[in-house]
Design a protein around this motif. Sequence first.
Motif, mmCIF file in Angstrom:
data_model
loop_
_atom_site.group_PDB
_atom_site.id
_atom_site.type_symbol
_atom_site.label_atom_id
_atom_site.label_comp_id
_atom_site.label_asym_id
_atom_site.label_seq_id
_atom_site.Cartn_x
_atom_site.Cartn_y
_atom_site.Cartn_z
ATOM 1 N N MET A 244 2.441 -31.489 -17.432
ATOM 2 C CA MET A 244 1.052 -31.110 -17.213
ATOM 3 C C MET A 244 0.927 -29.604 -17.376
ATOM 4 N N ARG A 245 -0.123 -29.180 -18.087
ATOM 5 C CA ARG A 245 -0.290 -27.764 -18.325
ATOM 6 C C ARG A 245 -1.685 -27.340 -17.925
ATOM 7 N N ALA A 246 -1.766 -26.170 -17.297
ATOM 8 C CA ALA A 246 -3.072 -25.651 -16.900
ATOM 9 C C ALA A 246 -3.081 -24.146 -17.054
ATOM 10 N N SER A 247 -3.961 -23.627 -17.917
ATOM 11 C CA SER A 247 -4.128 -22.180 -18.097
ATOM 12 C C SER A 247 -2.802 -21.465 -18.344
ATOM 13 N N GLY A 248 -1.970 -22.036 -19.166
ATOM 14 C CA GLY A 248 -0.704 -21.395 -19.469
ATOM 15 C C GLY A 248 0.353 -21.576 -18.404
ATOM 16 N N VAL A 249 0.032 -22.284 -17.353
ATOM 17 C CA VAL A 249 0.973 -22.532 -16.263
ATOM 18 C C VAL A 249 1.432 -23.982 -16.343
ATOM 19 N N TYR A 250 2.741 -24.180 -16.334
ATOM 20 C CA TYR A 250 3.278 -25.532 -16.401
ATOM 21 C C TYR A 250 3.604 -26.023 -14.995
ATOM 22 N N THR A 251 3.289 -27.293 -14.754
ATOM 23 C CA THR A 251 3.573 -27.878 -13.451
ATOM 24 C C THR A 251 4.371 -29.152 -13.633
ATOM 25 N N PHE A 252 5.295 -29.398 -12.705
ATOM 26 C CA PHE A 252 6.120 -30.594 -12.759
ATOM 27 C C PHE A 252 6.011 -31.330 -11.433
ATOM 28 N N HIS A 253 5.905 -32.643 -11.519
ATOM 29 C CA HIS A 253 5.926 -33.448 -10.304
ATOM 30 C C HIS A 253 6.542 -34.795 -10.635
ATOM 31 N N ARG A 254 6.588 -35.671 -9.691
ATOM 32 C CA ARG A 254 7.340 -36.918 -9.816
ATOM 33 C C ARG A 254 6.899 -37.748 -11.018
ATOM 34 N N GLU A 255 5.609 -37.798 -11.300
ATOM 35 C CA GLU A 255 5.119 -38.648 -12.370
ATOM 36 C C GLU A 255 5.599 -38.188 -13.745
ATOM 37 N N MET A 256 6.157 -36.982 -13.840
ATOM 38 C CA MET A 256 6.597 -36.462 -15.132
ATOM 39 C C MET A 256 8.045 -36.793 -15.435
ATOM 40 N N SER A 257 8.729 -37.498 -14.547
ATOM 41 C CA SER A 257 10.157 -37.719 -14.737
ATOM 42 C C SER A 257 10.532 -38.355 -16.063
ATOM 43 N N PRO A 258 9.730 -39.270 -16.666
ATOM 44 C CA PRO A 258 10.125 -39.806 -17.958
ATOM 45 C C PRO A 258 9.974 -38.798 -19.090
ATOM 46 N N MET B 182 13.544 -22.759 -18.565
ATOM 47 C CA MET B 182 14.369 -21.723 -19.183
ATOM 48 C C MET B 182 14.547 -21.971 -20.672
ATOM 49 N N ALA B 183 14.793 -23.230 -21.042
ATOM 50 C CA ALA B 183 15.027 -23.563 -22.447
ATOM 51 C C ALA B 183 13.775 -23.378 -23.289
ATOM 52 N N ASN B 184 12.612 -23.563 -22.658
ATOM 53 C CA ASN B 184 11.345 -23.475 -23.385
ATOM 54 C C ASN B 184 10.615 -22.153 -23.178
ATOM 55 N N ASP B 185 11.243 -21.202 -22.496
ATOM 56 C CA ASP B 185 10.650 -19.876 -22.270
ATOM 57 C C ASP B 185 9.261 -19.961 -21.642
ATOM 58 N N LEU B 186 9.117 -20.809 -20.631
ATOM 59 C CA LEU B 186 7.827 -20.945 -19.970
ATOM 60 C C LEU B 186 7.575 -19.751 -19.053
ATOM 61 N N LYS B 187 6.349 -19.284 -19.020
ATOM 62 C CA LYS B 187 6.021 -18.060 -18.283
ATOM 63 C C LYS B 187 5.970 -18.295 -16.774
ATOM 64 N N GLU B 188 5.365 -19.375 -16.360
ATOM 65 C CA GLU B 188 5.301 -19.693 -14.936
ATOM 66 C C GLU B 188 5.353 -21.198 -14.758
ATOM 67 N N VAL B 189 6.135 -21.641 -13.802
ATOM 68 C CA VAL B 189 6.322 -23.070 -13.587
ATOM 69 C C VAL B 189 6.170 -23.386 -12.109
ATOM 70 N N TRP B 190 5.364 -24.388 -11.808
ATOM 71 C CA TRP B 190 5.224 -24.880 -10.443
ATOM 72 C C TRP B 190 6.009 -26.187 -10.352
ATOM 73 N N ILE B 191 7.000 -26.234 -9.485
ATOM 74 C CA ILE B 191 7.857 -27.412 -9.358
ATOM 75 C C ILE B 191 7.711 -27.981 -7.951
ATOM 76 N N SER B 192 7.137 -29.157 -7.857
ATOM 77 C CA SER B 192 6.945 -29.750 -6.536
ATOM 78 C C SER B 192 6.543 -31.211 -6.662
ATOM 79 N N ASP B 193 6.879 -31.991 -5.653
ATOM 80 C CA ASP B 193 6.319 -33.325 -5.534
ATOM 81 C C ASP B 193 4.893 -33.212 -5.004
ATOM 82 N N GLN B 194 4.134 -34.261 -5.187
ATOM 83 C CA GLN B 194 2.829 -34.347 -4.542
ATOM 84 C C GLN B 194 3.040 -34.730 -3.076
#
Length: 317
Positions: free
Chosen positions: A1-15, A255-267
């Motif tokens: 999921m991406r928002a305004s250049g910020v990438y976020t990861f949560h449980r639903e993204m595992s696949p 790190m591999a994708n040179d992302l500027k900011e990443v939010w990593i959390s479960d809901q």
Amino acid sequence: MRASGVYTFHREMSPVYHQDFKEWELTDMVVWVTGASSGIGEELAYQLSKLGISLVLSARRVHELERVKRKCLENGNLKEKDILILPLDLTNRSSHEMATKAVLQEFGRIDILVNNGGVSQRALCVDTSLDVFKELIELNYLGTVSLTKCVLPHMIERKQGKIVTVNSMVGIIAAPLSTGYCASKHALRGFFNTLRSELATYPGITISNICPGPVQSNIVKNALTEEVTKPTGSTADQSYKMATSRCVRLMLVAMANDLKEVWISDQPFLLMIYLWQYMPTLAWWLTNKAAKRRIENFKSGVDADSSYFRSVKKKHD
């Protein structure tokens, strides 16, 4: 999921994230990890050791670094010569230049600096000694800035490199009982966002802010309280937190994708960052409401983190 250049990861993204992890982008690199003796830094060392890189492990506890190194050699793809144990105290800023030279002397270059070292806090502001705030700024902010400034000229000379800083969800939002910790993490985010703009003429140098939510580690156990010499020592349940291994896997994606900011959390914790970003008035109301209960638990001797966050997660599930 991406928002305004910020990438976020949560449980639903595992696949999805396995497909996004271009691990070959990290092979044959020299990676320096601070805070490598436990938690996210330790797990990062283990996962990096399987990618065919040269690894520099830094922290204050040498015996713990040796333990991490042994496990890297046992379970990874590295040899003895590929791992350098480099004791480092982030608050001893006069030692950072020498440490940087030691890495360059050993491996000839630094491709990735992972600023992971730091300490958290659990105490009410009104009860907290100013020495605690000073320690948090010295370690989390100034120590990280100092080491980055030592490594940066080398990256500028080579016109390439990655500076990855493990910030926190509370580098974006507010969290009661952590005024000093939040302040140090907000400062880091401001520093590295501004540094990125100053390096616009060096597109080969990337700055990544990693902002995890609750992750299983010893960060609460080692957190400062109202006095510098009094850590919480908490051994409370952490089942509601994201597994460290999964958090680190997502960090490697960033790190591999040179992302500027990443939010990593479960809901539902990730939702709070979105609210602070797009609906701040509602976020303030929810934060204040949550703060009352969290502080009540804290004052009554109940673990403020597990008691509150478990109930929030249960309602979401």
